[in-house]
Motif scaffolding. Sequence first.
Motif, PDB file in Angstrom:
ATOM      1  N   ILE A 118       0.843  -1.192   0.000  1.00 15.42           N
ATOM      2  CA  ILE A 118       0.000   0.000   0.000  1.00 15.42           C
ATOM      3  C   ILE A 118       0.876   1.239   0.000  1.00 15.42           C
ATOM      4  CG2 ILE A 118      -1.709   1.332   1.293  1.00 15.42           C
ATOM      5  CD1 ILE A 118      -2.742  -1.346   2.416  1.00 15.42           C
ATOM      6  N   VAL A 119       0.502   2.213  -0.814  1.00 14.01           N
ATOM      7  CA  VAL A 119       1.213   3.485  -0.889  1.00 14.01           C
ATOM      8  C   VAL A 119       0.303   4.605  -0.407  1.00 14.01           C
ATOM      9  CG1 VAL A 119       2.350   5.169  -2.395  1.00 14.01           C
ATOM     10  CG2 VAL A 119       2.582   2.709  -2.871  1.00 14.01           C
ATOM     11  N   GLU A 120       0.827   5.439   0.488  1.00 13.85           N
ATOM     12  CA  GLU A 120       0.132   6.644   0.908  1.00 13.85           C
ATOM     13  C   GLU A 120       1.040   7.837   0.646  1.00 13.85           C
ATOM     14  OE1 GLU A 120      -2.882   6.886   1.686  1.00 13.85           O
ATOM     15  OE2 GLU A 120      -3.565   4.992   2.574  1.00 13.85           O
ATOM     16  N   VAL A 121       0.530   8.819  -0.087  1.00 12.86           N
ATOM     17  CA  VAL A 121       1.240  10.080  -0.296  1.00 12.86           C
ATOM     18  C   VAL A 121       0.685  11.037   0.746  1.00 12.86           C
ATOM     19  CG1 VAL A 121       1.788  11.923  -1.910  1.00 12.86           C
ATOM     20  CG2 VAL A 121       1.437   9.590  -2.763  1.00 12.86           C
ATOM     21  N   MET A 122       1.504  11.397   1.710  1.00 12.66           N
ATOM     22  CA  MET A 122       0.982  12.127   2.862  1.00 12.66           C
ATOM     23  C   MET A 122       0.896  13.630   2.611  1.00 12.66           C
ATOM     24  SD  MET A 122       4.162  11.972   5.533  1.00 12.66           S
ATOM     25  CE  MET A 122       5.730  12.794   5.189  1.00 12.66           C
ATOM     26  N   SER A 123       0.076  14.275   3.428  1.00 12.29           N
ATOM     27  CA  SER A 123      -0.030  15.725   3.453  1.00 12.29           C
ATOM     28  C   SER A 123       0.108  16.163   4.901  1.00 12.29           C
ATOM     29  CB  SER A 123      -1.391  16.168   2.892  1.00 12.29           C
ATOM     30  OG  SER A 123      -2.441  15.711   3.732  1.00 12.29           O
ATOM     31  N   LEU A 124       0.140  17.451   5.148  1.00 11.18           N
ATOM     32  CA  LEU A 124       0.270  17.937   6.518  1.00 11.18           C
ATOM     33  C   LEU A 124      -0.888  17.462   7.388  1.00 11.18           C
ATOM     34  CD1 LEU A 124       1.499  21.611   5.941  1.00 11.18           C
ATOM     35  CD2 LEU A 124       2.841  19.673   6.764  1.00 11.18           C
ATOM     36  N   SER A 125      -2.070  17.381   6.791  1.00  6.50           N
ATOM     37  CA  SER A 125      -3.257  17.005   7.559  1.00  6.50           C
ATOM     38  C   SER A 125      -3.383  15.502   7.779  1.00  6.50           C
ATOM     39  CB  SER A 125      -4.518  17.531   6.862  1.00  6.50           C
ATOM     40  OG  SER A 125      -4.648  16.951   5.568  1.00  6.50           O
ATOM     41  N   THR A 126      -2.712  14.692   6.945  1.00 10.89           N
ATOM     42  CA  THR A 126      -2.873  13.234   7.049  1.00 10.89           C
ATOM     43  C   THR A 126      -1.631  12.507   7.536  1.00 10.89           C
ATOM     44  OG1 THR A 126      -2.175  12.785   4.755  1.00 10.89           O
ATOM     45  CG2 THR A 126      -4.518  13.287   5.139  1.00 10.89           C
TER      46      THR A 126
END
Length: 206
Positions: A118-126
């Motif tokens: 699984i790949v997650e591209v993160m952001s400041l909120s996540t």
Amino acid sequence: MAATIAYEEKIIKPAKVYTFQEYLKKEEKSIEKHEFYNGQIIKMSGAKYRHNRVAMNIGSGLVIATKNFTKRFEVSNSDLKIYVESENICVYPDAVVVSEAPVYWNRREDTITNPLLIVEVMSLSTALHDRTTKFLLYKTLPSFKEYVIIDPNKASVETWFKQDEKTWINLSEKDIGKEIFLKSMGVALKLSDIYDRVDFPEKVKR
């Protein structure tokens, strides 16, 4: 687990508890994406260009890298949902890889239960959610062997590989000239390809 997720501000009609089937019917008609947390329907924030570009780059990179493999890998994008039945939670990862063939929940071809990677591209909120709650959620799936978290705003890729039932090996790479190796697939990807055509934001001057 679901009850501890602090997303109250995004919950649609918090007084109502939805069944998973009700969520799926609403999601089929919705223009926006929502995730499902044990009765709560949560609106997802829209992704920015860098986020989408990185997700597309790694997805296409995995497809190309495994094109001539004897073993079959299926790579999908953020339109595919993962359902964790034991927790009654359904989420959209940024990219997902299945070994051999997907196992669909209740024959729904938009919802799987057997992710390998699984790949997650993160952001400041996540970022915190991706590293903690979501990772713990994915760990409950027997098929899940590797997790990749990518920062779209700078060269930074982290991987977690399941060595055994109690041990996950964590590696990180921040050199744009180097590569990451995904053990669950036997694939190496260059960071320069993952971040192809991605312009990092300038650092804020203080």
